[in-house]
Design an enzyme around this catalytic site. Structure first.
Site, mmCIF file in Angstrom:
data_model
loop_
_atom_site.group_PDB
_atom_site.id
_atom_site.type_symbol
_atom_site.label_atom_id
_atom_site.label_comp_id
_atom_site.label_asym_id
_atom_site.label_seq_id
_atom_site.Cartn_x
_atom_site.Cartn_y
_atom_site.Cartn_z
ATOM 1 C CG HIS A 137 -1.918 -1.138 1.185
ATOM 2 N ND1 HIS A 137 -3.166 -1.031 0.612
ATOM 3 C CD2 HIS A 137 -1.810 -2.416 1.625
ATOM 4 C CE1 HIS A 137 -3.800 -2.187 0.718
ATOM 5 N NE2 HIS A 137 -2.997 -3.047 1.333
ATOM 6 C CE LYS B 291 32.849 5.707 12.626
ATOM 7 N NZ LYS B 291 33.244 4.401 13.211
#
Length: 554
Positions: free
Chosen positions: A388, A516
């Site tokens: 859906h 990082k």
């Protein structure tokens, strides 16, 4: 030699030119036995791969490609503990963790760096079992002599997703007293949401970090420690409420965790392949040692199948080579995982990390940029909900997206009639993806509903489904520890096979490092510890200044 220059690859390309216009609907109509030839069962998992855009010749050519890439010997190299993670000079021996000495899963010696790793694996597993028994039985008590009711696993990536997924998938086997919480996001809202619903006297924290220095994990762990000490008031009580899964004994001791409550693992265990190791401590606590052993046994079953079965009967190899077929010949840039079981709702996210972090690479073993696509974008959600939502694109959109639909056969424990509705949707969607609906079929349906011919002709194109969209159906006999172990190992091996074909390293992850490294400098500037640097690009400098000005950092 580059993949695309191999004779088997060239043969596949010629074959593709013949197959690209072939219709699966026609294939099924011509061959009533198709479903038998393209069906395989391993342990408690069945695979129907008949709804793929291939025939016997396709598979023969794919096996030839696997042979020319040396797949069989490369598989053996992994199982023998050779250092196939060539950028980090490490073995990739997650399979050894499933080969349990004294259990039902082998236990043969495996030599890494001139010593047998199996006794070490057995020792850690034994310590995990003893600790799990003490917590589950209630003999492990908190600082105020209360039994443990909540377990908080603090980790990220491979130290979080695997354990989280398995605990959710096997909730029916979980200890009724233990509430499991998983914290990975450094956004304080996640940890705060957990802390608001637990009590320090009855909570056990598992800090899962190989180096015990991962910024996100350590930040969350230190915040949890501070929260705990605000109630417990004495650092000696940390030993009763914090355990570690790590290799850094000194950092663990500095945190206040008793080294006897540190469970180690090894550098030949990749993070995203690590739930079988001490990283799975939360799994064992929740499910109990026997169910954890069953998880290992299921994975070991798939390991043996993968290692020994010929390619044409090898479930991980079949899935992997079909993936190669779509990615490198049909230009399918994404792959959907759609479980039709509420307990498997975290499985797509887990496979997303496993696949994309493993094979999201652009250079081969010689460091040369590849001239072909590697890992697809993995995405997915609960199948019944997805129908859906985004299934519209899968049916009528312009992209070709292969689909894995996963469900269980057993209707035990479900509400009457619900499981049949669920499976009817699995089978119907797979049929619709394969068969589609022609213009004439759409037109006839509309006219049969009473529309006049002119109106029907206007609407018919909007109701056409091109079909010919590939899907695999994976059916578990039931959701169980053993079958979940096999399912995870199936995808692990599929990913490894594809990495071998593409000649990339499926076991490093350098792509996570650059961001990082840059974040460390930016953090000090955001916090006001250092001045804004002009070494950043102008956009980044501007964003840092906006934050500092908004929060009056100067």
């Amino acid at each position: 030699m580059s993949l695309t220059n191999l004779n088997s690859y060239k043969a596949l390309h010629s074959h593709f030119e013949k197959m690209r216009a072939e219709s699966m609907r026609d294939m099924f109509e011509r061959d009533s036995e198709r479903y038998k030839r393209y069906f395989i069962k391993v342990g408690g998992i069945s695979l129907d791969y008949s709804k793929n855009r291939m025939n016997d010749e396709t598979l023969k050519l794919l096996w030839n490609l696997a042979d020319e890439c040396g797949l069989k010997s490369r598989i053996e190299s992994m199982f023998r503990g050779e250092k196939i993670n060539f950028t980090e000079h490490r073995a990739a021996l997650h399979t050894a963790l499933r080969s349990r000495p004294g259990g039902n899963t082998g236990g043969d010696s495996i030599i890494v760096d001139n010593h047998d790793v199996m006794p070490e694996i057995a020792n850690v597993l034994h310590r995990m079992s003893d600790f799990s028994d003490s917590v589950r039985s209630g003999s492990w008590l908190g600082y105020s002599n209360q039994i443990i009711t909540d377990v908080v696993n603090i980790g990220i990536g491979g130290s979080d997703l695997g354990a989280l997924m398995v605990c959710k998938a096997l909730k029916s086997w979980g200890h009724p007293r233990l509430n499991m919480h998983f914290v990975s996001n450094v956004d304080g809202a996640q940890l705060q949401g957990v802390l608001e619903h637990i009590h320090p006297e009855s909570t056990l924290f598992i800090v899962a970090s190989k180096t015990f220095s991962t910024q996100e994990t350590l930040t969350n762990a230190l915040t949890a420690r501070k929260w705990f000490l605000a109630h417990a008031l004495d650092e000696k009580f940390i030993a009763k409420h914090f355990v570690a899964v790590s290799t850094n004994k000194e950092a663990v001791k500095a945190f206040g965790i008793d080294e006897r409550n540190m469970f180690e693992f090894w550098d030949w265990v990749g993070g995203r392949y690590s739930l079988w190791s001490a990283i799975g401590l939360s799994i064992m606590l929740y499910l109990g040692k026997e169910n954890f052993y069953s998880l290992l046994e299921g994975a070991y079953l798939m390991d043996c199948h993968f290692r020994n079965a010929p390619f044409a009967e090898n479930m991980p190899v079949i899935l992997a080579m079909l993936g190669i077929w779509y990615i490198n010949f049909f230009d399918a840039g994404s792959h959907l995982i759609a479980p039709y079981d509420q307990y498997l709702r975290y499985f797509p996210k887990f496979i997303q990390q496993l696949d994309m972090e493993s094979n999201g690479k652009q250079v081969n073993s010689d460091g040369q940029r590849v001239e072909y696509d590697t890992a697809p974008i993995i995405w997915g959600d609960m199948g019944i909900n997805a129908q859906h939502a985004f299934f519209q694109l899968l049916h009528q959109g312009t992209h070709l997206t292969p689909i894995d639909m996963i469900a269980s056969l057993s209707n035990k424990g479900n509400l009457p009639g619900h499981h049949e509705i669920l499976l009817s949707n699995v089978f119907a969607q797979a049929q619709a993806f394969m068969k589609g609906r022609t213009y004439n079929e759409a037109l006839s349906q509309l006219i049969a509903k009473g529309l006049d011919e002119n109106e029907a002709k206007k609407l018919a194109p909007h109701r056409v489904f091109s079909g010919n969209r590939p899907s695999n159906i994976l059916l578990l006999d039931e959701i169980s520890p053993k079958n979940i172990g096999s399912l995870i190992a199936l995808y692990e091996h599929k990913i490894v096979v594809q990495g071998i074909i593409w000649d990339i390293n499926s076991f490093d992850q350098w792509g996570v490092e650059l961001g990082k490294e840059l974040a460390k400098d930016i953090l000090s500037e955001l916090s006001g510890e250092s001045a804004c640097s002009n070494k950043h690009d102008s956009s980044t400098q501007h964003l840092i200044k906006i934050y500092r000005e908004f929060n009056k950092k100067g």
